[in-house]
Write a protein that holds these residues in place. Sequence first.
Motif, short mmCIF file in Angstrom:
data_model
loop_
_atom_site.label_atom_id
_atom_site.label_comp_id
_atom_site.label_asym_id
_atom_site.label_seq_id
_atom_site.Cartn_x
_atom_site.Cartn_y
_atom_site.Cartn_z
N MET A 94 0.84 -1.20 0.00
CA MET A 94 0.00 0.00 0.00
C MET A 94 0.88 1.25 0.00
O MET A 94 1.91 1.29 0.67
CB MET A 94 -0.91 0.02 1.23
CG MET A 94 -1.79 -1.20 1.38
SD MET A 94 -3.08 -1.32 0.14
CE MET A 94 -4.10 0.06 0.56
N MET A 95 0.44 2.27 -0.74
CA MET A 95 1.15 3.55 -0.80
C MET A 95 0.12 4.67 -0.91
O MET A 95 -1.00 4.44 -1.36
CB MET A 95 2.06 3.61 -2.04
CG MET A 95 3.20 2.62 -2.01
SD MET A 95 4.02 2.52 -3.62
CE MET A 95 2.93 1.37 -4.45
N ILE A 96 0.53 5.86 -0.51
CA ILE A 96 -0.30 7.06 -0.66
C ILE A 96 0.47 8.01 -1.55
O ILE A 96 1.66 8.24 -1.36
CB ILE A 96 -0.61 7.70 0.68
CG1 ILE A 96 -1.44 6.74 1.55
CG2 ILE A 96 -1.33 9.04 0.51
CD1 ILE A 96 -1.60 7.17 2.99
N GLY A 97 -0.23 8.59 -2.54
CA GLY A 97 0.41 9.53 -3.44
C GLY A 97 -0.42 10.78 -3.63
O GLY A 97 -1.65 10.74 -3.51
N GLU A 98 0.24 11.87 -3.89
CA GLU A 98 -0.44 13.12 -4.21
C GLU A 98 -0.43 13.28 -5.72
O GLU A 98 0.63 13.21 -6.36
CB GLU A 98 0.26 14.31 -3.56
CG GLU A 98 -0.47 15.61 -3.79
CD GLU A 98 0.12 16.77 -3.04
OE1 GLU A 98 -0.26 17.90 -3.34
OE2 GLU A 98 0.98 16.56 -2.16
N VAL A 99 -1.61 13.48 -6.30
CA VAL A 99 -1.72 13.64 -7.73
C VAL A 99 -1.23 15.05 -8.07
O VAL A 99 -1.77 16.04 -7.60
CB VAL A 99 -3.18 13.44 -8.20
CG1 VAL A 99 -3.29 13.69 -9.71
CG2 VAL A 99 -3.67 12.05 -7.83
N GLU A 100 -0.20 15.12 -8.89
CA GLU A 100 0.38 16.40 -9.28
C GLU A 100 -0.12 16.89 -10.62
O GLU A 100 -0.16 18.08 -10.88
CB GLU A 100 1.90 16.32 -9.31
CG GLU A 100 2.51 16.12 -7.94
CD GLU A 100 4.03 16.19 -7.96
OE1 GLU A 100 4.62 16.48 -9.03
OE2 GLU A 100 4.62 15.97 -6.90
N ARG A 101 -0.50 15.96 -11.48
CA ARG A 101 -0.93 16.34 -12.82
C ARG A 101 -1.92 15.32 -13.36
O ARG A 101 -1.71 14.12 -13.20
CB ARG A 101 0.28 16.40 -13.74
CG ARG A 101 -0.06 16.79 -15.14
CD ARG A 101 1.18 16.92 -15.98
NE ARG A 101 0.77 17.21 -17.35
CZ ARG A 101 1.52 16.96 -18.38
NH1 ARG A 101 2.70 16.43 -18.23
NH2 ARG A 101 1.09 17.25 -19.58
#
Length: 103
Positions: A94-101
Amino acid sequence: MVKLIALYKHPDNRESFDEHYQKVHTPLTEKMPGLKKMEVTRIQGAPMGGKGAYYLEAAMYFDDRAALDAAMNSPEGKAASKDLMGFAGSLVTMMIGEVEREA
């Protein structure tokens, strides 16, 4: 926007995994409050050939980290997490990411 990413290794029994994922886990996940979108991708292989390290990828999108945290701490989020650990705990990263584009 942030997303919770789940990468699943190849299960020993694909049919059993797929059935549980589709009939039990996905409906639990879809009930999480604040979920904006869910994408499930069946990995087809690696660019240079072979099956690759992963079988399935799921991305669950939320407005922001606070919304994701609230969803994970909700009864629905806890039920989805408990189910995940029960049927795929040894397969999932599992990972968390911030959508940049977004295109």
